[in-house]
Design a protein around this motif. Structure first.
Motif, PDB file in Angstrom:
ATOM      1  N   MET A 583       0.842  -1.189   0.000  1.00 18.30           N
ATOM      2  CA  MET A 583       0.000   0.000   0.000  1.00 18.30           C
ATOM      3  C   MET A 583       0.881   1.243   0.000  1.00 18.30           C
ATOM      4  SD  MET A 583      -3.189   1.143   2.413  1.00 18.30           S
ATOM      5  CE  MET A 583      -2.319   2.122   3.633  1.00 18.30           C
ATOM      6  N   VAL A 584       0.668   2.087  -0.988  1.00 18.63           N
ATOM      7  CA  VAL A 584       1.400   3.343  -1.130  1.00 18.63           C
ATOM      8  C   VAL A 584       0.377   4.437  -1.373  1.00 18.63           C
ATOM      9  CG1 VAL A 584       3.037   4.636  -2.544  1.00 18.63           C
ATOM     10  CG2 VAL A 584       3.482   2.238  -2.039  1.00 18.63           C
ATOM     11  N   LYS A 585       0.585   5.573  -0.716  1.00 24.13           N
ATOM     12  CA  LYS A 585      -0.300   6.719  -0.906  1.00 24.13           C
ATOM     13  C   LYS A 585       0.525   7.877  -1.469  1.00 24.13           C
ATOM     14  CE  LYS A 585      -3.302   7.400   2.475  1.00 24.13           C
ATOM     15  NZ  LYS A 585      -4.569   7.028   1.829  1.00 24.13           N
ATOM     16  N   VAL A 586       0.012   8.501  -2.509  1.00 21.76           N
ATOM     17  CA  VAL A 586       0.724   9.601  -3.153  1.00 21.76           C
ATOM     18  C   VAL A 586      -0.246  10.754  -3.371  1.00 21.76           C
ATOM     19  CG1 VAL A 586       2.377   8.093  -4.317  1.00 21.76           C
ATOM     20  CG2 VAL A 586       0.250   8.678  -5.462  1.00 21.76           C
ATOM     21  N   GLY A 587       0.286  11.967  -3.314  1.00 19.82           N
ATOM     22  CA  GLY A 587      -0.549  13.145  -3.536  1.00 19.82           C
ATOM     23  C   GLY A 587       0.128  14.399  -3.043  1.00 19.82           C
ATOM     24  N   VAL A 588      -0.670  15.313  -2.467  1.00 25.56           N
ATOM     25  CA  VAL A 588      -0.166  16.590  -1.969  1.00 25.56           C
ATOM     26  C   VAL A 588      -0.750  16.845  -0.592  1.00 25.56           C
ATOM     27  CG1 VAL A 588       0.143  17.591  -4.254  1.00 25.56           C
ATOM     28  CG2 VAL A 588      -2.046  17.858  -3.101  1.00 25.56           C
ATOM     29  N   ALA A 589      -0.030  17.657   0.185  1.00 27.71           N
ATOM     30  CA  ALA A 589      -0.495  18.028   1.525  1.00 27.71           C
ATOM     31  C   ALA A 589       0.089  19.384   1.880  1.00 27.71           C
ATOM     32  CB  ALA A 589      -0.094  16.979   2.554  1.00 27.71           C
ATOM     33  N   SER A 590      -0.674  20.163   2.663  1.00 19.98           N
ATOM     34  CA  SER A 590      -0.205  21.478   3.100  1.00 19.98           C
ATOM     35  C   SER A 590       0.762  21.330   4.256  1.00 19.98           C
ATOM     36  CB  SER A 590      -1.395  22.347   3.503  1.00 19.98           C
ATOM     37  OG  SER A 590      -1.969  21.846   4.692  1.00 19.98           O
ATOM     38  N   ASN A 591       1.523  22.383   4.522  1.00 26.36           N
ATOM     39  CA  ASN A 591       2.495  22.328   5.611  1.00 26.36           C
ATOM     40  C   ASN A 591       1.818  22.133   6.962  1.00 26.36           C
ATOM     41  OD1 ASN A 591       1.286  24.790   5.420  1.00 26.36           O
ATOM     42  ND2 ASN A 591       3.142  25.993   5.774  1.00 26.36           N
ATOM     43  N   ASP A 592       0.590  22.693   7.161  1.00 27.94           N
ATOM     44  CA  ASP A 592      -0.123  22.515   8.435  1.00 27.94           C
ATOM     45  C   ASP A 592      -0.513  21.061   8.638  1.00 27.94           C
ATOM     46  OD1 ASP A 592       0.104  25.220   8.895  1.00 27.94           O
ATOM     47  OD2 ASP A 592      -1.833  25.682   7.989  1.00 27.94           O
ATOM     48  N   LYS A 593      -1.020  20.420   7.589  1.00 29.16           N
ATOM     49  CA  LYS A 593      -1.414  19.017   7.714  1.00 29.16           C
ATOM     50  C   LYS A 593      -0.198  18.141   7.931  1.00 29.16           C
ATOM     51  CE  LYS A 593      -4.541  15.850   7.774  1.00 29.16           C
ATOM     52  NZ  LYS A 593      -5.545  15.831   8.870  1.00 29.16           N
ATOM     53  N   LEU A 594       0.917  18.484   7.301  1.00 29.11           N
ATOM     54  CA  LEU A 594       2.136  17.703   7.501  1.00 29.11           C
ATOM     55  C   LEU A 594       2.629  17.805   8.935  1.00 29.11           C
ATOM     56  CD1 LEU A 594       4.009  18.536   4.175  1.00 29.11           C
ATOM     57  CD2 LEU A 594       3.060  16.333   4.842  1.00 29.11           C
ATOM     58  N   GLN A 595       2.504  18.994   9.532  1.00 24.46           N
ATOM     59  CA  GLN A 595       2.888  19.147  10.943  1.00 24.46           C
ATOM     60  C   GLN A 595       2.068  18.213  11.822  1.00 24.46           C
ATOM     61  OE1 GLN A 595       5.373  20.980  12.180  1.00 24.46           O
ATOM     62  NE2 GLN A 595       5.958  21.656  10.124  1.00 24.46           N
ATOM     63  N   GLU A 596       0.789  18.112  11.514  1.00 29.07           N
ATOM     64  CA  GLU A 596      -0.081  17.225  12.300  1.00 29.07           C
ATOM     65  C   GLU A 596       0.323  15.770  12.126  1.00 29.07           C
ATOM     66  OE1 GLU A 596      -4.699  15.691  12.128  1.00 29.07           O
ATOM     67  OE2 GLU A 596      -4.205  17.681  11.358  1.00 29.07           O
TER      68      GLU A 596
END
Length: 725
Positions: A583-596
């Protein structure tokens, strides 16, 4: 006298091509000698330099010594000449900063030999004027206007035709006036005189390095005239020099010998010219014969096609008539079932028979007929088919063969473009190969053009290649391009290969690598040295968590992100997921969500916790309409899972696609939209809105065994994209 003028005119016209400037294609005007010994007009050099530089190159030293001094402006070149020079591809400047105090050099290819010419710090000032060539051009101009005689400047009206021109007096004279104004025994008798001319330019060659000094030496190393100051303390102080007179004598002897040799070979040259004329005629005849043969072959094809067309249309007509006849007979039969028509009317007449024996004799057969007609009403079947499916002509193979129709050549095989090895992003890497090595070409011409609905007949761009691959740069985003290639072996050319159409990504390629400092868990993930590949190690760490699996919990995802963020614009990147990945997940994320995600690690997590986990948890349906600061799709077990949406079917099989060999991700930051593509075919698989209020990063997550490889052009941030990719 008149005969001599005609002969002189004929002679001088024969050298016209030697008097044409290679840049402006006109007669030389104040020609300058370049370091490669080719000549170019003074104005043409200025025009070439003015294409990039606004400054005058006549006074570089004054600029370096006094920045506030006024600069001379050179007259702007005409646009048609600039366009002509541009199209000829004559210019390639080395960079320099405006108003810089450091010496600057100007480099451009010589229009004659195309070798790079460095004018040095002095620019045009460091070039000699070609006085000899200038004199020959002037003689040519005079011969061209020989019909207009140069008249004597000193005669009383009417003036006589001049026979001499005095270079010291700058005047033309007839024989009588010349004797009067240049009497023997006087100083004027020593003046320099030439044939009638209007050009009274003083023929004095000055040193370009020391403007007040006349040249009186010849540098044998640089092969150019110099003055005594150049030899004493200039650039030629350590060079071997000789006197101008000695150089004049030596070069004149060499040139005379060369001319004598050419004159002695005149008969051989004429013979070779005659041979070339015969070859040209033979080529013209053979070309016409080849055209006739090609037209004959096509006429034969037209005849075959016409014959096939006639027979097929005839077969369709026969089948159509037969079916219509059957329908007509069936319709007449059913018409008889109507009252007062046919069978029904006949039966009504039979019923009027009162003789019982006669009635029974006739009614039995009539009853069977009516019974059969009644049965046909219950099970109505048309007598023939209306469809002509069996008569559809399948010409797809023939069309393909006709599309590949080309010259038969036993000299060069037709190259074929390898679609698997060819890649296209903002740059296109096109690879091709031959079926046989023995007929491999020496060079190739790669052609490409943009496919546009508005302009269907766009011209092909060409580039010469000496290998079997080429990188084409500066392609437009979100566009289709057609490519084809042909081979050359000597003068033999192969036909063009089959066209291959490739589509560029919807945006420019975004360059990044995996971030080894943010979110990277070296216990679970393995990052290579180039930072363009990451592998998930499903081993010891999962065994330690195995005791918790029986309670319904799952191990967490391991996240890793790109090392560069996005704050505006459109961007595209691509990656390959290993087929064995769980299972691999690919996409985009904001810096706030990455901090979480990255600063609140969880040892275990339920698959229902993540909204885009790819599992049918139902949580995705409740939050799809609200724009999220991240979007991740799930890839694994050779499948691509499309997340649920109000417009998609709830059936799981409708949301599972085969995993593309290469996955592309397109982020439009300004519109807040992210799309996932089959990057090899540039086909969009899934698209949705995403909240781009912060800095967005390429985001990846892995669970279990798996691997992600960024495409090489995507990682071009540190890996240069070269022709030998």
């Amino acid at each position: 006298m008149e005969g001599d003028c005609v002969e002189s005119l004929a002679t001088i016209k024969n050298i016209e091509r030697e008097l044409i400037c290679p840049a402006c294609k006109e007669l030389f005007t104040h020609p300058l000698i370049l370091p490669c010994q080719h000549s170019i007009c003074h104005k043409c050099v200025k025009e070439i330099l003015l294409l990039t530089f606004d400054d005058s190159f006549n006074d570089v030293a004054s600029e370096s010594s006094c920045q506030s001094s006024p600069r001379l402006r050179v007259q702007s070149p005409s646009m048609d000449k600039i366009d002509r020079i541009n199209r000829a591809g004559l210019i390639n400047y080395s960079g320099w900063k405006r108003n810089s105090l450091t010496p600057r050099t100007t480099t451009f290819p010589c229009p004659g030999c195309e070798h790079d010419i460095d004018l040095g710090e002095r620019g045009i000032n460091g070039l000699f004027r070609n006085f000899t060539l200038e004199t020959i051009v002037e003689r040519y101009r005079q011969a061209a206007r020989a019909a207009t005689a140069i008249m004597c400047d000193l005669c009383k009206p009417p003036p006589q035709e001049s026979t001499k021109s005095c270079m010291d007096c700058s005047a033309s004279y007839c024989n009588e006036c010349f004797k009067i104004y240049h009497p023997w025994g006087t100083v004027k008798a020593q003046h320099e005189y030439v044939g009638p001319t209007t050009n009274f330019r003083p023929k004095i060659l000055m040193c370009p390095e020391h403007e007040m000094e006349r040249v009186n030496m010849y540098c044998e190393l640089c092969r150019r005239p110099v003055c005594h100051l150049c030899k004493l303390g200039g650039n030629h102080s350590n060079h071997r020099v000789t006197t101008i007179s000695s150089a004049y004598k030596t070069l004149k002897e060499k040139l005379s010998k060369d001319i004598d040799y050419l004159i002695g070979k005149e008969s051989q040259v004429r013979s070779q010219i005659s041979e070339l004329n015969l070859l040209m005629k033979e080529t013209e005849c053979n070309g016409e014969r080849a055209k006739e043969e090609a037209a004959s072959h096509f006429n034969k094809l037209f005849e075959v096609l016409e014959e096939k067309k006639t027979s097929i249309i005839k077969a369709i007509d026969v089948s159509k008539k037969l079916r219509l006849d059957k329908f007509q007979a069936q319709m007449e039969e059913y018409q008889g079932l109507l009252e007062n028509n046919g069978l029904v009317g006949y039966a009504q007449e039979v019923l009027k028979e009162t003789d019982q024996s006669c009635f029974v004799q006739t009614a039995k057969q009539l009853h069977l007929r009516i019974q059969k007609a009644t049965e046909s009403l219950k099970t109505f079947r048309p007598a023939a088919q209306t469809s002509f499916e069996d008569y559809v002509v399948d010409a797809s193979k023939q069309e393909e063969l006709l599309g590949e129709l080309a010259f038969f050549s036993n000299g060069v095989d037709i190259p074929e473009i390898n679609e698997e090895q060819s890649k296209i992003y903002n740059n296109a890497l096109i690879c091709w190969h031959h079926s046989e090595k023995k007929n491999k070409a020496d060079s190739y011409i790669l052609e490409y053009r943009k496919i546009s609905r508005e302009e269907e007949m766009l011209t092909w761009s060409e580039t010469e290649v000496y290998s079997t691959s080429k990188v084409i740069s500066d392609l437009e985003s979100n566009s289709s391009y057609a490519f084809r290639v042909r081979g050359y072996k000597g003068s033999v050319c192969s036909p063009c290969s089959r066209e291959v159409i490739l589509h560029t990504p919807p945006a420019s390629v975004f360059s990044f690598l995996f971030d080894e400092k943010c979110g990277y868990n070296n216990e679970h993930l393995l990052l290579n040295l180039k930072r363009d590949r990451v592998d998930s190690r499903a081993g010891f760490s999962l065994l330690l968590a195995a005791e918790r699996v029986h309670v319904g919990c799952y191990t967490s995802l391991d996240y890793i992100i790109g090392d560069t963020g996005i704050t505006k614009g459109k961007h595209f990147w691509a990656l390959r997921v290993e087929p064995y990945s769980y299972m691999v997940k690919v996409g985009v994320a904001s810096n706030d969500k990455l901090q979480e995600w990255l600063h609140n690690p969880r040892d275990i997590s339920s698959p229902r916790y993540e909204q885009d986990s790819g599992h049918d948890s139902g949580s995705e349906d409740t939050c799809f309409d609200s724009s999220q600061p991240f979007t991740l799709v799930t890839v694994g077990m050779k499948k691509f899972f499309v997340p649920k949406s109000p417009t998609s079917s709830n059936e799981p099989e409708n949301r599972v696609l085969p995993m593309p060999a290469c996955i592309g991700i397109f982020l439009d930051y300004d519109k807040g939209k992210v799309g996932f593509y089959d990057a090899d075919h540039m086909k969009c698989l899934y698209e949705r809105q995403v909240d781009c209020s912060g800095t967005m990063y390429p985001a990846f997550a892995l669970m279990g065994s798996g691997g992600i490889q960024l495409e090489e052009p995507i990682t071009a941030k540190y890996l240069e994209y070269q022709d030998n990719l």
